[in-house]
Write a protein that holds these residues in place. Structure first.
Motif, PDB file in Angstrom:
ATOM      1  N   THR A   5      -8.761  26.175  15.738  1.00  0.00           N
ATOM      2  CA  THR A   5      -9.022  26.710  14.403  1.00  0.00           C
ATOM      3  C   THR A   5     -10.399  26.263  13.908  1.00  0.00           C
ATOM      4  O   THR A   5     -11.144  27.059  13.323  1.00  0.00           O
ATOM      5  CB  THR A   5      -7.921  26.265  13.425  1.00  0.00           C
ATOM      6  OG1 THR A   5      -6.657  26.639  13.973  1.00  0.00           O
ATOM      7  CG2 THR A   5      -8.102  26.911  12.061  1.00  0.00           C
ATOM      8  N   GLN A   6     -10.737  25.018  14.156  1.00  0.00           N
ATOM      9  CA  GLN A   6     -12.044  24.492  13.773  1.00  0.00           C
ATOM     10  C   GLN A   6     -13.163  25.283  14.465  1.00  0.00           C
ATOM     11  O   GLN A   6     -14.167  25.636  13.833  1.00  0.00           O
ATOM     12  CB  GLN A   6     -12.126  22.998  14.134  1.00  0.00           C
ATOM     13  CG  GLN A   6     -13.403  22.325  13.751  1.00  0.00           C
ATOM     14  CD  GLN A   6     -13.509  22.030  12.267  1.00  0.00           C
ATOM     15  OE1 GLN A   6     -12.619  22.352  11.485  1.00  0.00           O
ATOM     16  NE2 GLN A   6     -14.600  21.430  11.877  1.00  0.00           N
ATOM     17  N   GLU A  11     -22.881  27.631  13.271  1.00  0.00           N
ATOM     18  CA  GLU A  11     -22.920  26.177  13.425  1.00  0.00           C
ATOM     19  C   GLU A  11     -23.701  25.489  12.304  1.00  0.00           C
ATOM     20  O   GLU A  11     -23.231  24.522  11.708  1.00  0.00           O
ATOM     21  CB  GLU A  11     -23.506  25.794  14.795  1.00  0.00           C
ATOM     22  CG  GLU A  11     -22.671  26.255  15.982  1.00  0.00           C
ATOM     23  CD  GLU A  11     -21.335  25.569  16.085  1.00  0.00           C
ATOM     24  OE1 GLU A  11     -21.263  24.340  15.849  1.00  0.00           O
ATOM     25  OE2 GLU A  11     -20.348  26.262  16.405  1.00  0.00           O
ATOM     26  N   SER A  12     -24.892  25.973  12.028  1.00  0.00           N
ATOM     27  CA  SER A  12     -25.728  25.294  11.031  1.00  0.00           C
ATOM     28  C   SER A  12     -25.140  25.433   9.623  1.00  0.00           C
ATOM     29  O   SER A  12     -25.176  24.489   8.833  1.00  0.00           O
ATOM     30  CB  SER A  12     -27.170  25.802  11.071  1.00  0.00           C
ATOM     31  OG  SER A  12     -27.222  27.166  10.725  1.00  0.00           O
ATOM     32  N   ARG A  13     -24.587  26.593   9.309  1.00  0.00           N
ATOM     33  CA  ARG A  13     -23.970  26.761   7.987  1.00  0.00           C
ATOM     34  C   ARG A  13     -22.704  25.928   7.855  1.00  0.00           C
ATOM     35  O   ARG A  13     -22.418  25.383   6.781  1.00  0.00           O
ATOM     36  CB  ARG A  13     -23.680  28.236   7.721  1.00  0.00           C
ATOM     37  CG  ARG A  13     -24.988  29.010   7.478  1.00  0.00           C
ATOM     38  CD  ARG A  13     -24.775  30.475   7.345  1.00  0.00           C
ATOM     39  NE  ARG A  13     -24.021  30.787   6.132  1.00  0.00           N
ATOM     40  CZ  ARG A  13     -23.446  31.958   5.919  1.00  0.00           C
ATOM     41  NH1 ARG A  13     -23.536  32.913   6.819  1.00  0.00           N
ATOM     42  NH2 ARG A  13     -22.791  32.190   4.812  1.00  0.00           N
ATOM     43  N   ALA A  14     -21.930  25.812   8.933  1.00  0.00           N
ATOM     44  CA  ALA A  14     -20.720  24.980   8.909  1.00  0.00           C
ATOM     45  C   ALA A  14     -21.103  23.516   8.688  1.00  0.00           C
ATOM     46  O   ALA A  14     -20.460  22.811   7.904  1.00  0.00           O
ATOM     47  CB  ALA A  14     -19.923  25.149  10.192  1.00  0.00           C
ATOM     48  N   ARG A  22     -16.071  27.480  12.621  1.00  0.00           N
ATOM     49  CA  ARG A  22     -17.488  27.220  12.896  1.00  0.00           C
ATOM     50  C   ARG A  22     -18.182  28.466  13.449  1.00  0.00           C
ATOM     51  O   ARG A  22     -19.326  28.745  13.099  1.00  0.00           O
ATOM     52  CB  ARG A  22     -17.647  26.042  13.840  1.00  0.00           C
ATOM     53  CG  ARG A  22     -17.282  24.713  13.175  1.00  0.00           C
ATOM     54  CD  ARG A  22     -17.495  23.524  14.087  1.00  0.00           C
ATOM     55  NE  ARG A  22     -18.903  23.316  14.401  1.00  0.00           N
ATOM     56  CZ  ARG A  22     -19.779  22.745  13.577  1.00  0.00           C
ATOM     57  NH1 ARG A  22     -19.405  22.328  12.382  1.00  0.00           N
ATOM     58  NH2 ARG A  22     -21.032  22.586  13.946  1.00  0.00           N
ATOM     59  N   GLU A  23     -17.505  29.205  14.300  1.00  0.00           N
ATOM     60  CA  GLU A  23     -18.097  30.434  14.841  1.00  0.00           C
ATOM     61  C   GLU A  23     -18.309  31.474  13.749  1.00  0.00           C
ATOM     62  O   GLU A  23     -19.330  32.161  13.726  1.00  0.00           O
ATOM     63  CB  GLU A  23     -17.201  31.010  15.942  1.00  0.00           C
ATOM     64  CG  GLU A  23     -17.257  30.235  17.231  1.00  0.00           C
ATOM     65  CD  GLU A  23     -16.232  30.701  18.259  1.00  0.00           C
ATOM     66  OE1 GLU A  23     -15.359  31.549  17.905  1.00  0.00           O
ATOM     67  OE2 GLU A  23     -16.281  30.209  19.393  1.00  0.00           O
ATOM     68  N   GLN A  24     -17.339  31.602  12.846  1.00  0.00           N
ATOM     69  CA  GLN A  24     -17.451  32.581  11.769  1.00  0.00           C
ATOM     70  C   GLN A  24     -18.556  32.230  10.780  1.00  0.00           C
ATOM     71  O   GLN A  24     -19.268  33.110  10.302  1.00  0.00           O
ATOM     72  CB  GLN A  24     -16.109  32.729  11.037  1.00  0.00           C
ATOM     73  CG  GLN A  24     -15.009  33.307  11.891  1.00  0.00           C
ATOM     74  CD  GLN A  24     -15.361  34.671  12.439  1.00  0.00           C
ATOM     75  OE1 GLN A  24     -15.750  35.577  11.708  1.00  0.00           O
ATOM     76  NE2 GLN A  24     -15.255  34.825  13.748  1.00  0.00           N
TER      77      GLN A  24
END
Length: 176
Positions: free
Chosen positions: A122-123, A132-135, A127-129
């Motif tokens: 789920t994590q 990476e940088s926004r997460a 992160r994909e949605q």
């Protein structure tokens, strides 16, 4: 004076709390759906992980509440099902019977191990949605929000006059 409809629109569109609560409910639903297979909710996994990071000696209830940014009453209520399921142990501190120590049981360790691949999947999806940088940026920003809440003197508090503070009794609201 602002009418209620305009005030409600401003709150709904600009309030950080409204946005964070909506995001929290959406993420909670996503993680809960994933963890259902092992019989845990995301809030329960959060508590188990928090206790686990404190080591074998466990953690005092107050320190756990502070770390999770929860009040002690709510935390105590949420620990009960985990204790009944044998995932946590709640015991009195040997040197002070007023202090409760929370520790992870072997069954709690196994629950974290069983939940981890589901959490990880789920994590990864989140992160994909987000990217990476926004997460990462979101995680950092939410950490700053938690730090702000831990230091309320930094937040703007409503002004109270000395006279108003003296005339209001705690727990009572003045009629308008």
């Amino acid at each position: 004076m602002t009418d209620f409809a305009r005030a409600a629109q401003i709150i709904a569109s600009q309030c950080a709390l409204v946005r964070v609560r909506r995001a929290s409910r959406a993420l909670t639903r996503l993680y809960d759906d994933s963890l259902r297979a092992v019989g845990l909710q995301s809030t329960q996994l959060t508590m188990l992980a928090a206790v686990a990071t404190c080591g074998d000696e466990g953690v005092q209830l107050g320190a756990l509440a502070d770390g999770l940014v929860m009040d002690r009453t709510t935390l105590t209520r949420n620990l009960v099902p985990l204790e009944k399921a044998g995932l946590l142990r709640v015991a009195r501190a040997p040197d002070d019977a007023r202090v409760r120590i929370i520790s992870l049981t072997r069954q709690g360790e196994r629950a974290i191990e069983a939940a981890f691949p589901l959490w990880e999947r789920t994590q990864k999806h989140v992160r994909e949605q987000l990217g990476e940088s926004r997460a990462d940026a979101l995680r950092e920003e939410l950490g700053r929000v938690v730090a702000l809440a831990a230091r309320p003197e930094k937040a703007a508090a409503p002004e109270r006059t000395e006279k108003k503070a003296r005339t209001e009794r705690p727990g009572k609201r003045r009629a308008k």
